[in-house]
Design a protein around this motif. Sequence first.
Motif, short mmCIF file in Angstrom:
data_model
loop_
_atom_site.label_atom_id
_atom_site.label_comp_id
_atom_site.label_asym_id
_atom_site.label_seq_id
_atom_site.Cartn_x
_atom_site.Cartn_y
_atom_site.Cartn_z
N GLU A 6 0.83 -1.20 0.00
CA GLU A 6 0.00 0.00 0.00
C GLU A 6 0.87 1.24 0.00
N SER A 7 0.28 2.33 -0.50
CA SER A 7 0.92 3.63 -0.43
C SER A 7 -0.17 4.69 -0.34
N GLY A 8 0.26 5.89 0.02
CA GLY A 8 -0.69 6.98 0.18
C GLY A 8 -1.11 7.10 1.64
N VAL A 20 -5.32 6.49 -1.63
CA VAL A 20 -4.50 5.36 -1.22
C VAL A 20 -4.46 4.36 -2.37
N SER A 21 -3.31 3.74 -2.53
CA SER A 21 -3.12 2.79 -3.63
C SER A 21 -2.57 1.48 -3.10
N CYS A 22 -2.81 0.43 -3.86
CA CYS A 22 -2.36 -0.91 -3.46
C CYS A 22 -1.93 -1.66 -4.72
N THR A 80 -3.35 -3.12 -9.73
CA THR A 80 -3.39 -2.07 -8.73
C THR A 80 -4.84 -1.67 -8.46
N THR A 114 -2.31 1.37 6.08
CA THR A 114 -1.81 2.74 5.97
C THR A 114 -2.74 3.66 6.75
#
Length: 120
Positions: A6-8, A20-22, A80, A114
Motif C-alpha cells: 500500500e501507499s498513500g 491510497v493505492s495498493c 493495482t 496505511t
Amino acid sequence: QVQLVESGGGLVQAGGSLRVSCVASGSISSINAMGWYRQVPGQQRELVASIGSGFSGGNTDYADSVKGRFTISRDGAENTVDLQMNSLKAEDTAVYYCFYRDRNYAGTYWGQGTQVTVSS
C-alpha cells in the motif's frame, strides 16, 4: 501467495482529499476481488469499498458511509487498486487495509495498512 503493498494516506483536514493505492503481486488469479477495509482501535475491521476483476475493473461495492465521497478503481494490467477519498470527515480516520480474495484461496490476503487521519 499474494503480496500487497500500500501507499498513500496521511494527514488531511476535514473536507480534503486523499488517495491510497495498493499493488498486488504473486499468484494473481484472473478472477478476483480487491478493495479496502478500515479499522479504528477497539473496533472491528469494516469494509470500505471493493471492486471485481477485469481489465478495467468489475462490480463495485461501497459502505453506505462513504458512498458519493469515495471512488474505487483498478488497473487490471498492473494489478493495482486505488481509493480516491473526497470530502473526508473526522470519522474516516482509521488504518486502511488493502485486501485481495480469489477462488483459489479460502482466506483473505491483507496489506500492511496505511494510516489516514482527518483533522476536524
